[in-house]
Design an enzyme around this catalytic site. Structure first.
Site, mmCIF file in Angstrom:
data_model
loop_
_atom_site.group_PDB
_atom_site.id
_atom_site.type_symbol
_atom_site.label_atom_id
_atom_site.label_comp_id
_atom_site.label_asym_id
_atom_site.label_seq_id
_atom_site.Cartn_x
_atom_site.Cartn_y
_atom_site.Cartn_z
ATOM 1 N N HIS A 239 0.811 -1.220 0.000
ATOM 2 C CA HIS A 239 0.000 0.000 0.000
ATOM 3 C C HIS A 239 0.854 1.284 0.000
ATOM 4 O O HIS A 239 0.658 2.171 -0.829
ATOM 5 C CB HIS A 239 -0.905 0.013 1.232
ATOM 6 C CG HIS A 239 -1.713 -1.235 1.410
ATOM 7 N ND1 HIS A 239 -2.821 -1.553 0.639
ATOM 8 C CD2 HIS A 239 -1.569 -2.266 2.283
ATOM 9 C CE1 HIS A 239 -3.321 -2.715 1.032
ATOM 10 N NE2 HIS A 239 -2.586 -3.174 2.019
HETATM 11 O O1 RIB Z 1 -3.991 -0.277 5.362
HETATM 12 C C1 RIB Z 1 -2.680 -0.142 4.885
HETATM 13 C C2 RIB Z 1 -1.836 0.621 5.841
HETATM 14 O O2 RIB Z 1 -1.803 -0.062 7.090
HETATM 15 C C3 RIB Z 1 -0.368 0.739 5.388
HETATM 16 O O3 RIB Z 1 0.117 2.011 5.714
HETATM 17 C C4 RIB Z 1 0.342 -0.309 6.208
HETATM 18 O O4 RIB Z 1 1.702 0.035 6.516
HETATM 19 C C5 RIB Z 1 -0.455 -0.287 7.467
HETATM 20 O O5 RIB Z 1 0.005 0.811 8.240
#
Ligand code: RIB
Ligand code: CA
Length: 317
Positions: A239
């Site tokens: 992500h």
């Molecule tokens: O939902 C994704 C997020 O949650 C990303 O930033 C991952 O590192 C976790 O923090």
């Protein structure tokens, strides 16, 4: 000089990959990397930021910010995904460094020193950003742009059926940022869930002799095990890396103006991001939201970008 950016992170293996990409990008001037609690405790997030920067040892170190306990944090457990230390039980030894200033102070200093010139790339809960805006509301109009990982538009959450992790961890801070007059871009799960890095990525990483190649080989195996164990997937989501790419290669993403807010009360929906998509919306547009991504081009750009070693390029332009 490159584009000034601050990375606000809760490492987290995908945060770590994003930090590698940013520090190796000659078009970016990473002026600060600030820790925030989320995947791990604030203290562990601070240690992880120091550990990652020490492992990468860029020619010019960014200012580092220390995470502090949020005022309204919801308890979540992410150990299964990234390990109890958030970095795949890598056990990095962190040199005891001089006392770090709080993340919100580092962010405030950087934005006040360079009004309308700093992009803040938020890869964790929005605790630090909300603190800065609450203490000095004018700063919300002095940040060039905030680009955030998180939320969902129409897809399911990933920490509850309704909420994405970063927004769920500190929904009150997320609402403060969503409602602020800052210029915002959101990269939601609806887009970031479309990329699953498969195991063949190990054949495409920089050489193990490079700092990035060594660090990625230390961290990624744990993420693959975590995703297989928790979700039965043979790939991992990245992500935060995609959010970083939206900052450096915006032409590979399609965004649309939307009106968003965050639920801070609901027993089942706390942390959910809500968008007014009625035919005649009553809410005012307050952010750009990514709706499409040129997936293969983004993945190619990530793998190419990881090979940019700041030690060979001499650091940011
Ligand atoms: O939902 C994704 C997020 O949650 C990303 O930033 C991952 O590192 C976790 O923090
Ligand atoms: Ca993160």
């Amino acid at each position: 000089m490159g584009r000034k950016v601050i990375l606000d992170v809760d490492p987290g293996i995908d945060d770590a990959m994003a930090i590698c990409l940013a520090l190796g990008n000659p078009d970016l001037d990473v002026v600060a990397v600030t820790a925030v609690g989320g995947n791990v405790s604030p203290a562990q997030a601070t240690r992880n930021v120091q550990a990652i920067i020490e492992q990468l040892d860029p020619p010019r170190w960014p200012r580092l910010g220390a995470a502090s306990e949020p005022d309204n944090r919801l308890a979540v457990d992410r150990c299964g995904l990234y390990g109890s230390d958030g970095l795949g039980e890598s056990g990095f030894v962190v040199a005891e460094r001089q006392h770090l200033l709080p993340s919100e102070k580092v962010i405030w200093d950087q934005v006040r020193d360079a009004p309308h010139a700093v992009t803040i790339i938020c890869l964790g809960p929005l605790t630090n950003i909300a603190r800065v805006f609450l203490r000095d509301p004018e700063v919300a109009t002095l940040v060039d742009r905030i680009i955030m990982t998180g939320g969902t538009v129409s897809g399911p959450g990933n920490i509850t059926p309704a909420a994405e992790f970063n927004m769920y961890c500190d929904p009150i801070s997320a609402q403060v940022v969503f409602r602020s007059p800052s210029t915002k871009t959101l990269i939601p799960l609806d887009v970031t869930n479309r990329v699953e890095l498969c195991y063949d990525v190990f054949n495409k990483l920089p050489e193990e002799s490079t700092r990035v190649g060594r660090l990625m080989r230390q961290l990624l195996p744990h993420a693959f095990r975590g995703y297989r164990r928790q979700f039965g997937l043979e790939g991992i989501h990245i992500h935060d890396t995609l959010t970083l790419m939206a900052a450096v290669r915006p032409e590979l993403f399609t965004t649309k103006p939307m009106a968003g807010d965050v639920e801070t009360q609901g027993e089942l929906t706390i942390g959910q991001t809500i968008f007014d998509r009625r035919r005649v919306p009553a809410w005012r547009h307050n952010m750009e939201v990514a709706v499409e991504m040129q997936k293969e081009a983004v993945i190619d750009a990530i793998l190419t970008g990881l090979k940019n070693d700041p030690h060979s390029t001499g650091g940011p332009a």
